[in-house]
Design a protein around this motif. Structure first.
Motif: not given
Length: 216
Positions: A33-36, A104-105, A140-141, A212-214
């Motif tokens: 639901v949050g992604t939608l 967040v998304v 998402f990453r 996720a760190a660069v």
């Protein structure tokens, strides 16, 4: 101290099993639901953006207890029947957590360079295809650490269900008080139980942060 846990093991087992079920079901639904909702918030259609923004602002400004109270007490009077208190708790947790997942998304979507979406549209991709194939996998990453924090908050929020007739971990102290058990020891074992549940999420969060760190 261990006798309190061993002599009441069935109560602890049922309580934490319900907590895990609440967390897993509400977590999966909140992610969908949050992604939608996030897709609505970044949509090019003003009506969809208004719906997404209105929902998120409303839910984030509403205490979770009031969401529970509405679905447990008010919704049935409005003809909205839920199968049980358990599913009412699922609905409340999902409705509330989805708003935070959405933000967040959406923040992750905003980290993806706009040129990638424009390039995808230039080759004929539709908006859902651009999101699903190009934008969301990259987003998402980037959002795994904050998304894990939201999951930890959801796990702790499940205890509110105890106040609405759901037999989960938050309801254990009241049941133990009726049995005359030491409340300090009871709370100690409940804390240990939540630490055991949260630890894998914390480890997953740290792993996601490293991924996720660069590189410097």
């Amino acid at each position: 101290m261990s006798s309190v846990l061993l002599e009441n093991w069935e109560l602890f087992r049922i309580g934490f099993l319900t907590t895990i079920n609440l967390f897993l079901v509400a977590g999966a639904l909140s992610l969908m639901v949050g992604t939608l909702l996030a897709a609505c918030r970044v949509s090019s259609f003003p009506a969809l953006r208004a719906v997404g923004t209105g929902y998120v602002n409303t839910m984030r400004s509403t205490p979770l207890v009031l969401v529970f109270a509405f679905l447990v007490f008010a919704a049935p009077k409005m003809g909205i029947e839920l199968p049980s208190f358990f599913w009412a708790a699922i609905a409340a947790l999902t409705a509330y957590t989805s708003a935070f997942v959405c933000e967040v998304v959406r923040s992750g979507i905003n980290t993806v360079p706009a040129g990638q979406a424009e390039a995808a549209r230039s080759v004929g991709m539709t908006f859902p295809q651009v999101l699903g194939i190009v934008v969301l996998p990259q987003a998402f990453r980037a959002i795994m650490p904050p998304l894990t924090s939201t999951a930890i908050a959801l796990l702790k929020n499940t205890t509110i269900a105890a106040g609405f007739s759901v037999v989960e971990a938050g309801s254990i102290p009241a049941a133990m008080a009726e049995r005359g058990e030491n409340q300090m020891v009871t709370l100690f074992w409940i804390t240990v139980g939540f630490l055991i549940l949260i630890l894998p999420l914390v480890l997953a969060q740290r792993w996601a942060e490293r991924r996720a760190a660069v590189p410097a």
